[in-house]
Every structure is written in structure tokens, then in C-alpha cells.
Motif scaffolding. Structure first.
Motif, short mmCIF file in Angstrom:
data_model
loop_
_atom_site.label_atom_id
_atom_site.label_comp_id
_atom_site.label_asym_id
_atom_site.label_seq_id
_atom_site.Cartn_x
_atom_site.Cartn_y
_atom_site.Cartn_z
N GLN A 184 -38.90 5.04 -5.51
CA GLN A 184 -40.10 4.83 -4.69
C GLN A 184 -39.72 4.45 -3.26
O GLN A 184 -40.34 4.93 -2.30
CB GLN A 184 -40.98 3.74 -5.30
CG GLN A 184 -41.73 4.19 -6.52
CD GLN A 184 -42.51 3.05 -7.16
OE1 GLN A 184 -42.15 1.88 -7.05
NE2 GLN A 184 -43.58 3.41 -7.85
N ASP A 244 -40.71 6.56 -0.08
CA ASP A 244 -41.54 5.93 0.93
C ASP A 244 -40.88 6.03 2.31
O ASP A 244 -41.54 6.35 3.30
CB ASP A 244 -41.77 4.46 0.56
CG ASP A 244 -42.83 3.80 1.41
OD1 ASP A 244 -43.74 4.51 1.90
OD2 ASP A 244 -42.77 2.56 1.58
N TRP A 257 -49.78 6.12 -0.30
CA TRP A 257 -50.08 4.97 -1.15
C TRP A 257 -51.56 4.78 -1.42
O TRP A 257 -51.98 3.72 -1.85
CB TRP A 257 -49.47 3.71 -0.55
CG TRP A 257 -47.98 3.71 -0.65
CD1 TRP A 257 -47.10 3.98 0.34
CD2 TRP A 257 -47.20 3.46 -1.82
NE1 TRP A 257 -45.81 3.92 -0.13
CE2 TRP A 257 -45.84 3.58 -1.46
CE3 TRP A 257 -47.51 3.13 -3.14
CZ2 TRP A 257 -44.81 3.40 -2.36
CZ3 TRP A 257 -46.47 2.95 -4.03
CH2 TRP A 257 -45.15 3.08 -3.64
#
Length: 89
Positions: A44, A48, A55
Motif C-alpha cells: 500500500q 500510494d 483513497w
């Protein structure tokens, strides 16, 4: 160990990953010792950083089931409680 559920049977995992019994044992061990959680957090974080994760979260309540008592149903033998609100006319 948290409850992981994917809907896929262990016996259906492609043979190139090894026997299903070995995979199941390894997964349970990794889930119990936190390896799965660390792998997920790392994946993640990398996604990201690369901007690959949006999100935005959406919850579809049509698939959430609640026990009948959670919906305010009276329990057997219990009398209705009087409302603290104004009387209905």
C-alpha cells in the motif's frame, strides 16, 4: 489471527505456487506472525507513493447485515418503553 476470506478454495490455487496444503500452512503462519500485515502495508505504501491509490472509500450498506436486535426489535417478554419525546397527537 484476523479472519481472512477471499472466497477461493485453497485447492483451486494454481499448482505453480506449490501444493495447496503447503500454501495454506505458510499463509496461516505468516498471518499469525504479522508477515501478511507487513506485506500489505508495504504494498500500500509503495502504491500510494506512486499515486496508484485513490483513497476514496465507499460502503455499500445493502450488503451489511445486522442482527434483528441491532435493528431495534423488541426482545421476547419485554414491554415497550415509553418515549421521552412529545406525545403524538
Amino acid at each position: 489471527m484476523p479472519g481472512f476470506r477471499t472466497g477461493t478454495a485453497w485447492r483451486d490455487v494454481p499448482e505453480r505456487y506449490g501444493t495447496w496444503a503447503t500454501l495454506h500452512t505458510r499463509f496461516r503462519r505468516w498471518a499469525a506472525d504479522g508477515t501478511v500485515d507487513r506485506m500489505l502495508r508495504t504494498a500500500q505504501a509503495e502504491a500510494d507513493t506512486a499515486g496508484d491509490i485513490d483513497w476514496l472509500v465507499s460502503v455499500d450498506s445493502t450488503v451489511v447485515r445486522a442482527h434483528r436486535h441491532a435493528a431495534g426489535a423488541r426482545k421476547r417478554g419485554s414491554a415497550p418503553r415509553p418515549s421521552a419525546g412529545p406525545e403524538a397527537a
